[in-house]
Motif scaffolding. Structure first.
Motif, PDB file in Angstrom:
ATOM      1  N   ILE A 145       0.922  -1.266   0.041  1.00  0.00           N
ATOM      2  CA  ILE A 145      -0.085  -0.034  -0.148  1.00  0.00           C
ATOM      3  C   ILE A 145       0.902   1.407  -0.031  1.00  0.00           C
ATOM      4  N   LYS A 146       0.609   2.343  -0.903  1.00  0.00           N
ATOM      5  CA  LYS A 146       1.259   3.519  -0.933  1.00  0.00           C
ATOM      6  C   LYS A 146       0.152   4.694  -0.745  1.00  0.00           C
ATOM      7  N   ARG A 147       0.835   5.702  -0.454  1.00  0.00           N
ATOM      8  CA  ARG A 147      -0.111   7.076  -0.478  1.00  0.00           C
ATOM      9  C   ARG A 147      -0.658   7.368  -1.706  1.00  0.00           C
ATOM     10  N   ASP A 148      -1.960   7.866  -1.553  1.00  0.00           N
ATOM     11  CA  ASP A 148      -2.662   8.362  -2.881  1.00  0.00           C
ATOM     12  C   ASP A 148      -3.049   7.139  -3.757  1.00  0.00           C
ATOM     13  N   MET A 149      -3.577   6.008  -3.088  1.00  0.00           N
ATOM     14  CA  MET A 149      -4.077   4.917  -3.953  1.00  0.00           C
ATOM     15  C   MET A 149      -5.634   4.873  -3.684  1.00  0.00           C
ATOM     16  N   THR A 150      -6.341   4.602  -4.849  1.00  0.00           N
ATOM     17  CA  THR A 150      -7.713   4.762  -4.657  1.00  0.00           C
ATOM     18  C   THR A 150      -8.289   3.271  -3.910  1.00  0.00           C
ATOM     19  N   VAL A 151      -9.448   3.631  -2.872  1.00  0.00           N
ATOM     20  CA  VAL A 151     -10.104   2.493  -2.226  1.00  0.00           C
ATOM     21  C   VAL A 151     -11.445   2.792  -2.634  1.00  0.00           C
ATOM     22  N   LEU A 152     -11.704   1.368  -2.858  1.00  0.00           N
ATOM     23  CA  LEU A 152     -13.247   0.883  -3.281  1.00  0.00           C
ATOM     24  C   LEU A 152     -13.711  -0.083  -2.584  1.00  0.00           C
ATOM     25  N   SER A 169      -3.129   1.525   7.394  1.00  0.00           N
ATOM     26  CA  SER A 169      -3.188   2.655   6.623  1.00  0.00           C
ATOM     27  C   SER A 169      -4.383   3.485   6.936  1.00  0.00           C
ATOM     28  N   THR A 170      -4.430   4.784   6.783  1.00  0.00           N
ATOM     29  CA  THR A 170      -5.588   5.657   6.876  1.00  0.00           C
ATOM     30  C   THR A 170      -6.162   6.090   5.542  1.00  0.00           C
ATOM     31  N   VAL A 171      -7.444   5.931   5.417  1.00  0.00           N
ATOM     32  CA  VAL A 171      -8.208   6.535   4.453  1.00  0.00           C
ATOM     33  C   VAL A 171      -8.927   7.600   4.446  1.00  0.00           C
ATOM     34  N   LEU A 172      -8.940   8.494   3.728  1.00  0.00           N
ATOM     35  CA  LEU A 172      -9.754   9.655   3.749  1.00  0.00           C
ATOM     36  C   LEU A 172     -11.116   9.423   2.744  1.00  0.00           C
ATOM     37  N   LEU A 173     -12.211   9.466   3.457  1.00  0.00           N
ATOM     38  CA  LEU A 173     -13.453   8.764   2.910  1.00  0.00           C
ATOM     39  C   LEU A 173     -13.897   9.995   1.795  1.00  0.00           C
ATOM     40  N   ALA A 174     -14.725   9.629   0.929  1.00  0.00           N
ATOM     41  CA  ALA A 174     -15.136  10.442  -0.197  1.00  0.00           C
ATOM     42  C   ALA A 174     -16.322  11.413   0.317  1.00  0.00           C
TER      43      ALA A 174
END
Length: 344
Positions: A145-152, A169-174
């Motif tokens: 996992i790397k920064r600025d990857m898309t999460v779906l 990792s931390t994910v910023l939600l849409a």
């Protein structure tokens, strides 16, 4: 009594007599010479002992009740723990089935869009990272996992990776107000920028102020340069409201996201972008429109809709008017009536 030599001798004598009486009583058994004295003492001190016993018994009973209650509570606690374990097992089975469905849907989406994904589980929500709409997943740099990857997920776009640790990792939600993603409208290819709306719909600014849009139109991600932070073709949501065009340079629409941000569980991080833009192929199937019922009106003569009922005698009719259901007689048509054929 003063401590004198005589008092000491008296005390020793009384003790010796007491021992002698005890010895005689033990050896005598039921025929003991002191049995009568013992009975007399019992008659005198018995009521006193009974009263004391009556006073003490409730306390003893209460202590026993407390002990029994403790044992009962321990048994109840054991039963409750067993019940909770059974419920947890059943709930775990239901949760596992739900996860299987989510994973299956996510893999189908990844296959349709040719995304290479890394599956992960949501293990924490935003309170640990501040006031942003974020979640923590159990995949990190050790998983690619790397920064600025898309999460779906199985429904659509979830967010993008903002912080990466060795195992999490931390994910910023849409739906975060600071979240922005480029969008493309289905079929018409109108471009825009969507921003998170918290618990409400996402707000999308279409670049074309005269774009023809309507409720139900769907959007996908447009994609970013180098596929970071967003790969193209990921379903975003559908339009629920369209603001009237007021001559502005852009047009505002509101989009209901496909992903449910309050019930995230299994997600996928896109570690390999598709070779070509999947465009609209990842969008879910549209629900089939319900057929419009056809209304059939049947005209029936007579009263109350009864085709066999005779016409009411008191109904006034205009002169020259006729019943449209009754055939025209020759006399009424201005032609002489033909004579009826006689039976032979």
């Amino acid at each position: 009594m003063r401590d004198t030599r005589e008092s000491r001798l008296l005390l020793v004598l009384l003790i010796a007599i007491a021992f002698a009486l005890i010895t005689v009583d033990i050896r005598g058994g039921e025929d003991s010479p002191v049995d009568g004295a013992r009975r007399g003492a019992a008659a005198v001190f018995g009521p006193v002992e009974d009263g004391v016993s009556s006073a003490v018994d409730p306390v003893g009973n209460a202590v026993g009740a407390v002990k029994d209650s403790g044992a009962s509570e321990d048994r109840i606690a054991d039963l409750e723990r067993e019940n909770a374990a059974l419920k947890a097992k059943l709930g775990s089975d239901d949760r596992n089935r739900s996860r299987v469905r989510q994973l299956d849907g996510m893999l189908k989406k990844a296959g349709a869009g040719q995304y290479g994904i890394k599956g992960a589980e949501v293990i924490g929500i935003g309170a640990a990272q501040g006031f942003s709409w974020t979640v923590t997943i159990d995949a990190g740099s050790g998983d690619g996992i790397k920064r600025d990857m898309t999460v779906l997920n199985a429904d659509g776009l979830v967010g993008r990776v903002t912080t990466v640790g060795p195992g999490t990792s931390t994910v910023l939600l849409a739906n975060d107000p600071d979240f922005t993603v480029g969008t493309r409208l289905e079929k018409s290819d109108e471009l825009g920028f969507a921003s998170g709306g918290g618990n409400g719909p996402m707000r999308v600014q279409l670049l074309n102020s005269k774009a023809k849009v309507k409720k139900g139109d769907r959007m996908v991600t447009f994609g970013s340069q180098g596929d970071k932070p967003f790969v193209p073709g990921v379903p975003v949501g559908r339009i629920t409201r369209v603001d009237p065009s007021g001559g502005d340079l852009t047009r505002t629409v509101y989009v209901e996201p496909y992903a449910g941000f309050s019930r995230l569980d299994v997600v996928g991080v896109v570690v390999t972008a598709p070779r070509t833009d999947p465009r609209d192929t990842v969008l879910p199937d549209k629900p089939e429109a319900k057929p419009t019922p056809t209304v059939t009106v049947t005209a029936t003569p007579g009263q109350d809709g009864d085709p066999d009922a005779p016409e009411g005698p008191n109904e006034p009719q205009e002169q020259g008017a006729r019943d449209p259901a009754r055939p025209v007689e020759p006399e009424q048509a201005g032609q002489p009536a033909e004579p009826a054929e006689q039976e032979q």
